[in-house]
Scaffold this active site. Structure first.
Site, mmCIF file in Angstrom:
data_model
loop_
_atom_site.group_PDB
_atom_site.id
_atom_site.type_symbol
_atom_site.label_atom_id
_atom_site.label_comp_id
_atom_site.label_asym_id
_atom_site.label_seq_id
_atom_site.Cartn_x
_atom_site.Cartn_y
_atom_site.Cartn_z
ATOM 1 N N PHE A 1 -6.165 -0.507 5.064
ATOM 2 C CA PHE A 1 -4.780 -0.513 4.604
ATOM 3 C C PHE A 1 -4.343 0.892 4.189
ATOM 4 O O PHE A 1 -3.198 1.281 4.435
ATOM 5 C CB PHE A 1 -4.610 -1.488 3.444
ATOM 6 C CG PHE A 1 -5.059 -2.889 3.755
ATOM 7 C CD1 PHE A 1 -4.975 -3.400 5.053
ATOM 8 C CD2 PHE A 1 -5.567 -3.715 2.764
ATOM 9 C CE1 PHE A 1 -5.388 -4.693 5.343
ATOM 10 C CE2 PHE A 1 -5.978 -5.012 3.047
ATOM 11 C CZ PHE A 1 -5.890 -5.500 4.332
ATOM 12 N N ARG B 1 -19.165 -0.860 -2.909
ATOM 13 C CA ARG B 1 -18.846 -1.615 -4.112
ATOM 14 C C ARG B 1 -19.906 -2.666 -4.430
ATOM 15 O O ARG B 1 -20.820 -2.904 -3.640
ATOM 16 C CB ARG B 1 -17.484 -2.305 -3.964
ATOM 17 C CG ARG B 1 -17.468 -3.361 -2.864
ATOM 18 C CD ARG B 1 -16.274 -4.294 -3.014
ATOM 19 N NE ARG B 1 -16.311 -5.003 -4.275
ATOM 20 C CZ ARG B 1 -16.953 -6.174 -4.461
ATOM 21 N NH1 ARG B 1 -17.618 -6.743 -3.469
ATOM 22 N NH2 ARG B 1 -16.943 -6.768 -5.640
ATOM 23 N N GLU C 1 0.812 -1.216 0.000
ATOM 24 C CA GLU C 1 0.000 0.000 0.000
ATOM 25 C C GLU C 1 0.850 1.272 0.000
ATOM 26 O O GLU C 1 0.461 2.283 -0.583
ATOM 27 C CB GLU C 1 -0.943 -0.005 1.213
ATOM 28 C CG GLU C 1 -2.061 -1.026 1.129
ATOM 29 C CD GLU C 1 -1.588 -2.449 1.439
ATOM 30 O OE1 GLU C 1 -0.476 -2.624 1.992
ATOM 31 O OE2 GLU C 1 -2.347 -3.399 1.123
#
Length: 330
Positions: free
Chosen positions: A101, A184, A76
């Site tokens: 993250f 999502r 990340e």
């Protein structure tokens, strides 16, 4: 949780990060579609992910624009550092990973590589708040609190597909870094019924009411609207103010709604520490309004793993929990 007919049976998998109700209108992958639409108009747009393309809808962009897609692997810090470098040479990067993250692992890279030099880096965080049953390793219950303190960072907490589709081009057009809390997969369509258009930095009243005002963000705006309908059966008239942009915060609209004799309640899919409630409460205190604000949000704790309906009931995010809380406060 029990009902008059016995224990409630909940079978939703802990792996399903969806909050759409059965039969509710949805749009498939609104972020991925909106990013592709933007990329067709602007060749500077690029997409990056940290091994999570399929789980952040970035795979749709990758399929349509393979030469403009970059798979960075499970790194990340590299993801955000590379995005900042792309922005420095004039590209418009959207970098997707899970919210935990982006915030916990890569904060310093976003802060020093993008925020301090005001690079146009757009971070897209999947599984924000309590939208997964995986447990503390994946539940980003403090992501807004972490990012709110970063100078110059814009934070958007969308309610539905309407917000997401409206936000993507506006974030791309904004100087400096942004953070979008991603919804999502099959994302509900809610705000199309309220003569609503997403405007970056603006809160909007979706529903008027004389007894209670619910100030909400993210998926909790959907729940606030549902609760308002149910509270009407109890002869409680409820207003709903949707605040999709957490930073910069639309103090004028929100404080105007709160500075009345109505019960004021904030609703957020985030810890009550450092999120919408404290944003509102600090604005109320600075203006010297002397109004009480009741928070509905997640506790200051690491949350359990399990099925989302069970967890939303347990931690007070379900529509039924909101209705009970409001009635208890009146």
């Amino acid at each position: 949780m029990t009902t008059s007919t016995g224990p409630r049976r909940l079978t939703t998998s802990a792996m399903i990060a969806s909050f759409a109700d059965p039969g509710q209108a949805t749009v498939a992958a609104p972020f991925g579609t909106a990013l592709c639409d933007l990329a067709e108009q602007d060749e500077r747009v690029v997409g990056l992910t940290a091994d999570l393309g399929k789980y952040t809808d970035m795979h749709i962009f990758a399929q349509k624009f393979p030469q403009r897609f970059f798979q960075m692997g499970m790194a990340e810090q590299l993801l955000l550092g590379a995005a900042a470098g792309m922005a420095e040479v004039g590209l418009v990067p959207f970098a997707s990973t899970y919210s935990v993250f982006a915030t916990r692992r890569a904060y310093d890279f976003l802060c020093l590589d993008a925020a301090e030099p005001r690079m146009n880096v757009n971070v897209v965080g999947g599984l924000p708040g309590l939208t997964t049953g995986y447990g503390p390793s994946h539940q980003a219950t403090e992501d807004i609190a972490i990012f709110r303190a970063m100078p110059g960072l814009i934070i958007v907490d969308p309610c539905d597909s309407v917000d997401i589709i409206g936000a993507v081009p506006q974030l791309a057009a904004t100087q400096g870094p942004t953070y979008l809390r991603l919804l999502r997969g099959k994302v509900p369509v809610v705000l199309d019924q309220y003569d609503y258009t997403f405007e970056l930095g603006k809160a909007k009243e979706l529903r008027a009411g004389r007894d209670v005002v619910l100030v909400s963000s993210g998926l909790m705006t959907m729940r606030a609207l549902q609760a308002a309908e149910q509270l009407a059966a109890h002869h409680v008239d409820v207003a709903v103010v949707h605040t999709p942009t957490i930073k910069p915060f639309d103090e004028a609209t929100v404080l105007s709604a709160i500075d009345t004799d109505r019960l004021a309640v904030t609703l957020e899919n985030h810890s009550v520490v450092g999120g919408l409630f404290e944003t509102v409460a600090s604005a109320v205190a600075r203006r010297g309004l002397g109004r009480r604000v009741v928070p509905i949000g997640l506790p200051d704790a690491f949350l359990d793993a399990g099925a989302l309906p069970t967890l939303h009931d347990r931690y007070g995010l379900s529509t039924a929990s909101i209705v009970s809380k409001v009635l208890a406060e009146l």
